[in-house]
Design a protein around this motif. Structure first.
Motif, PDB file in Angstrom:
ATOM      1  N   ARG A  89       0.816  -1.216   0.000  1.00 42.94           N
ATOM      2  CA  ARG A  89       0.000   0.000   0.000  1.00 42.94           C
ATOM      3  C   ARG A  89       0.846   1.260   0.000  1.00 42.94           C
ATOM      4  O   ARG A  89       0.429   2.297   0.504  1.00 42.94           O
ATOM      5  CB  ARG A  89      -0.909   0.010   1.235  1.00 42.94           C
ATOM      6  N   ALA A 115      -8.553   1.805   0.799  1.00 39.63           N
ATOM      7  CA  ALA A 115      -9.182   1.469   2.081  1.00 39.63           C
ATOM      8  C   ALA A 115     -10.655   1.108   1.862  1.00 39.63           C
ATOM      9  O   ALA A 115     -11.138   0.106   2.413  1.00 39.63           O
ATOM     10  CB  ALA A 115      -9.049   2.632   3.062  1.00 39.63           C
ATOM     11  N   LEU A 122      -9.179   4.377   7.115  1.00 41.54           N
ATOM     12  CA  LEU A 122      -7.887   5.015   7.355  1.00 41.54           C
ATOM     13  C   LEU A 122      -7.861   5.434   8.819  1.00 41.54           C
ATOM     14  O   LEU A 122      -8.878   5.852   9.360  1.00 41.54           O
ATOM     15  CB  LEU A 122      -7.775   6.284   6.507  1.00 41.54           C
ATOM     16  N   GLY A 185      -4.659   0.668   8.109  1.00 41.36           N
ATOM     17  CA  GLY A 185      -6.111   0.577   8.215  1.00 41.36           C
ATOM     18  C   GLY A 185      -6.570   0.029   9.535  1.00 41.36           C
ATOM     19  O   GLY A 185      -5.804  -0.584  10.286  1.00 41.36           O
TER      20      GLY A 185
END
Length: 189
Positions: A89, A115, A122, A185
């Protein structure tokens, strides 16, 4: 023939994922000293969609683990606990608008969009600070965090890292991206 839900973990992968989560849970007990794995596993088995999201977190290098519990709603809180921002990510800008505003050298993804696709949130700056109480994360990387609307309207976005024994909160243009910046996340189960 029954069609399998796209956001469901295959049976073979399900057992492997739950075992991996349990191993991480046992290994990192300081993150969740008073929780019982059996209760968490029961909740995971009740909601295949949440397990799918945890699998997505795992596949992108997040190493999700339990870091909290909301007793009012009976919800366990999982968060990415990889030492650095998840590898799968990184090199992404903040959101779709930031991505679209780039004229050249566009990254493939954005944090807000990824996300949402993964079914996770987030972290807010406050949640990021709380995460640092259960471990030390992002000493070489940084992570986008949920940005207030008034800052985002002006073209900015926020990110955090951990240096010199402190959490630092910074700003950048939402269209910017760096090889060492990703996002962490949070998932409520």
């Amino acid at each position: 023939m029954t069609k399998r839900n796209e956001k469901e973990v295959a049976f073979e992968r399900r057992e492997e994922l739950i075992n991996r989560l349990k191993t991480r849970f046992d290994k990192n007990s300081r993150r969740h000293e008073h929780f019982e794995w059996e209760k968490i596993e029961m909740k995971l088995n009740e909601d295949g969609g949440k397990l799918w999201s945890l699998n997505e977190m795992e596949k992108t290098g997040g190493e999700p683990d339990v870091i909290g519990y909301d007793d009012k709603e009976n919800i366990y809180i999982f968060c990415d606990c990889s030492q650095e921002s998840p590898k799968g990510r990184r090199s992404i800008c903040y959101d779709f608008e930031g991505l679209e505003s780039r004229k050249k050298n566009k990254p493939e993804q954005n944090a807000v969009g990824m996300a949402a696709e993964m079914g996770i949130e987030l972290l807010t700056p406050e949640q990021y600070k709380e995460l640092q109480k259960v471990g030390v994360f992002d000493t070489k990387t940084s992570s986008w965090v949920k940005t207030p609307v008034d800052i985002r309207k002006l073209g900015g976005a926020l990110f955090c890292d951990y240096r010199f024994g402190q959490v630092f909160l910074y700003h950048n243009g939402a269209e910017s991206y760096y090889a060492v910046r990703g996002f962490r996340g949070l998932l409520r189960v």
